[in-house]
Design a protein around this motif. Structure first.
Motif, PDB file in Angstrom:
ATOM      1  N   TRP A  51       2.230  -3.761   8.816  1.00 12.70           N
ATOM      2  CA  TRP A  51       1.638  -5.253   8.161  1.00 12.70           C
ATOM      3  C   TRP A  51       2.020  -6.630   8.600  1.00 12.70           C
ATOM      4  O   TRP A  51       3.290  -6.617   9.001  1.00 12.70           O
ATOM      5  CB  TRP A  51       1.319  -5.186   6.554  1.00 12.70           C
ATOM      6  CG  TRP A  51      -0.195  -3.799   6.096  1.00 12.70           C
ATOM      7  CD1 TRP A  51       0.700  -2.782   5.498  1.00 12.70           C
ATOM      8  CD2 TRP A  51      -1.008  -4.102   7.154  1.00 12.70           C
ATOM      9  NE1 TRP A  51      -0.532  -2.870   5.460  1.00 12.70           N
ATOM     10  CE2 TRP A  51      -1.922  -2.857   5.823  1.00 12.70           C
ATOM     11  CE3 TRP A  51      -2.017  -4.861   7.016  1.00 12.70           C
ATOM     12  CZ2 TRP A  51      -3.050  -2.796   5.434  1.00 12.70           C
ATOM     13  CZ3 TRP A  51      -3.500  -4.767   7.153  1.00 12.70           C
ATOM     14  CH2 TRP A  51      -3.784  -3.620   6.346  1.00 12.70           C
ATOM     15  N   CYS A  98      -4.633  -5.796  -5.646  1.00 16.69           N
ATOM     16  CA  CYS A  98      -4.696  -4.783  -5.115  1.00 16.69           C
ATOM     17  C   CYS A  98      -4.099  -5.102  -3.094  1.00 16.69           C
ATOM     18  O   CYS A  98      -3.494  -4.204  -2.852  1.00 16.69           O
ATOM     19  CB  CYS A  98      -5.612  -3.846  -4.654  1.00 16.69           C
ATOM     20  SG  CYS A  98      -4.924  -1.531  -3.964  1.00 16.69           S
ATOM     21  N   GLY A 102      -0.205  -3.991  -2.449  1.00 19.67           N
ATOM     22  CA  GLY A 102      -0.300  -3.527  -1.256  1.00 19.67           C
ATOM     23  C   GLY A 102       0.412  -3.860   0.142  1.00 19.67           C
ATOM     24  O   GLY A 102       0.714  -3.088   0.596  1.00 19.67           O
ATOM     25  N   SER A 105       4.019  -4.909  -0.485  1.00 19.96           N
ATOM     26  CA  SER A 105       5.024  -3.815  -0.632  1.00 19.96           C
ATOM     27  C   SER A 105       5.186  -3.103   0.273  1.00 19.96           C
ATOM     28  O   SER A 105       6.175  -2.485   0.457  1.00 19.96           O
ATOM     29  CB  SER A 105       4.777  -2.729  -2.047  1.00 19.96           C
ATOM     30  OG  SER A 105       3.470  -2.395  -1.632  1.00 19.96           O
ATOM     31  N   SER A 106       4.264  -2.980   1.294  1.00 23.41           N
ATOM     32  CA  SER A 106       5.062  -2.368   2.459  1.00 23.41           C
ATOM     33  C   SER A 106       5.389  -3.045   3.540  1.00 23.41           C
ATOM     34  O   SER A 106       5.760  -2.298   4.133  1.00 23.41           O
ATOM     35  CB  SER A 106       3.332  -2.042   3.404  1.00 23.41           C
ATOM     36  OG  SER A 106       2.300  -1.584   1.841  1.00 23.41           O
ATOM     37  N   SER A 332      -4.278  11.032  -0.775  1.00 23.83           N
ATOM     38  CA  SER A 332      -5.160  10.420  -0.502  1.00 23.83           C
ATOM     39  C   SER A 332      -6.591  11.223  -0.821  1.00 23.83           C
ATOM     40  O   SER A 332      -6.718  11.817  -0.788  1.00 23.83           O
ATOM     41  CB  SER A 332      -5.707   9.482   0.828  1.00 23.83           C
ATOM     42  OG  SER A 332      -6.961   9.372   1.229  1.00 23.83           O
TER      43      SER A 332
ATOM     44  N   PRO B  16      -2.518  -0.587 -11.580  1.00 24.03           N
ATOM     45  CA  PRO B  16      -1.934  -0.996 -10.667  1.00 24.03           C
ATOM     46  C   PRO B  16      -1.968  -2.272 -11.343  1.00 24.03           C
ATOM     47  O   PRO B  16      -1.055  -3.377 -10.440  1.00 24.03           O
ATOM     48  CB  PRO B  16      -2.737  -1.244  -9.184  1.00 24.03           C
ATOM     49  CG  PRO B  16      -3.464  -0.419  -9.161  1.00 24.03           C
ATOM     50  CD  PRO B  16      -3.683   0.040 -10.495  1.00 24.03           C
TER      51      PRO B  16
END
Lengths: 334, 122
Positions: A51, A98, A102, A105-106, A332, B16
């Protein structure tokens, strides 16, 4: 490379760190997530290297690829626009959470102090279990919602209990803050345990304490302060009477330091504020660790260079302190 | 005893939201006018709570966030703006019984949970 600080606008410990980093010429991007979406935007795109994109306020911006480390210190919830329905608000908040969690944290090769999830990882009963495995002494403890469980625990100890909360000590009732400090519970009080069944309760023996200690751990560095209580209230819970406290710098015994570092690794922490009770026999008994705990007042009282150590950590993005990422790939459901 | 305990962060228990905790906007506690429940219902752990500040008490101090320096400034008694972290004049910074407590003044330090109010996070 930039240090990203996610914190509330008003937090003097953050101010001090920002000034320390600024003095070193380290770029800092500080924001509170309450600014989203009115005055904070995230525009991120997944590319071959992961990202990347831009986090921006009206005053500054940072490329995600420039972030070297993140100080996550109690950021506030998003302030969504007026006019949203309850369902829309929940949806928007969940999407924002999210998305931020997301993407951020990536980011690779970024040191977090600490990963946000460390808070929910480090629940107090779990801390005690892990601390014991790490070689630290911890008090006998019981978590129960049965009166007999409490009485049996007290009978086995034959001494007063310490009643503590498992989470925060604050609640608001009738428009007023109420504080649930740790309380000494005499054996005679155990005849009336009404309300025990309502939820889980946490008890430990009321320890004989010579003094207590707050140990701030920053990476591999350990800053320990003895806290000497000067009143009956503070001897039960030092947070209840700050005015009576005296502080001094102390050195924890080597086995305690070793146990602390094991504990930090077990939870993947790069910062931790530990509380210990020190008995008259000088045994250090760990009570808890707050991965996001306060340290500023001790830094000021004792000239402990905690901010400087934090700045070292964030500036260098010490890889050694970064927790090992999970090795399994989540399945997933899409 | 293991030298390297197993990683603990792969935990399925939490949503989350729990894994990215956010406190109340600007750290302001959410007002609740509901009073205590009757004895027997009220958790035992809340029997002896100590009253703190009322939430309808207006703060006696003001601050401004300086976007240039990325720090908070407070309005001093003479009206000038000074960095909060260096502001030590008694009476101007928030006292212990207000709803915000800074983490910096050794004579006025924070209860942990005042600076860590994620018990209110959703």
């Amino acid at each position: 490379m930039t240090v990203l600080v996610l914190a509330r606008d008003i937090d003097p410990s953050v101010d001090r760190l920002v000034e320390e980093l600024g003095g070193r010429g380290v770029p800092v991007f500080r924001t509170d997530l309450v600014a989203f979406p009115q005055a904070l935007t995230l525009d991120a795109r997944l590319g071959p290297e992961g990202w990347d994109g831009v986090l921006a306020t009206p005053h500054r911006e940072v490329r995600l690829s420039e972030i070297r480390s993140v100080w996550y210190r109690h950021p506030s919830h998003f302030e969504l626009p007026e006019g949203l329905s309850v369902a829309e608000r929940r949806h928007a908040a969940a999407e924002a959470r999210c998305g931020f969690a997301g993407v951020l944290s990536s980011l690779e090769d970024v040191l977090w102090v600490n990963y946000p999830a460390r808070k929910s990882d480090a629940l107090k009963p779990r801390q005690l279990h892990v601390a014991r495995r790490c070689g630290l002494a911890v008090p006998d403890s019981v978590v129960t919602n049965t009166p007999e469980g409490v009485r049996e625990f007290a009978r086995s100890l034959g001494e007063p209990l310490a009643g503590k909360t498992l989470t925060g000590v604050l609640l608001v009732e009738s428009g007023r803050i109420q504080i649930a400090y740790t309380r000494r519970i005499e054996l005679a009080e155990l005849d009336d345990l009404a309300g025990i069944e309502t939820t889980l309760h946490f008890f430990q023996p009321f320890l004989a304490k010579a003094w207590e200690a707050r140990v701030a751990v920053v990476g591999e560095r350990v800053f320990a302060a003895a806290i000497h209580a000067g009143s009956d209230a503070a001897r039960v819970d030092w947070r209840s009477d700050y005015a009576s406290l005296d502080y001094e710098i102390v050195e924890p015994p080597e086995p305690v330091v070793t146990g602390i570092h094991r504990f930090m690794r077990a939870f993947g922490l790069s910062f931790g504020a530990f509380d210990f009770a020190v008995t008259p026999d000088q045994e250090w008994i760990m009570l808890e660790c707050n991965p996001f705990g306060a340290y500023g007042w001790l830094e000021d009282a004792l000239d402990l260079p905690i901010t400087s150590a934090l700045a070292d950590l964030l500036e260098n993005g010490a890889v050694a302190c970064r927790p090992t990422p999970p090795t399994s790939t989540p399945t997933s459901s899409a | 005893m293991s030298e390297r305990p197993a990683p603990l962060w792969r935990d399925p228990l939490f949503s989350p939201g729990d894994r990215f905790p956010l406190g109340p906007p600007r750290g302001i506690l959410e007002d609740c006018q509901e009073g205590p429940s009757p004895s027997g219902i009220r958790p035992f752990s809340l029997r002896h709570v100590v009253p703190g500040a009322r939430l309808d008490t207006p703060p006696t101090w003001r601050y401004t966030y300086c976007h240039e320096r990325q720090i908070a400034l407070v309005h001093d008694e003479d009206g000038s703006l000074v960095p909060l972290l260096r502001h030590t004049k008694p009476g101007a910074t928030p006292p212990v019984d207000t709803t915000y407590i800074p983490d910096q003044d050794p004579n006025n330090p924070p209860p942990e949970e005042f600076t860590n109010p994620d018990y209110q996070s959703d």
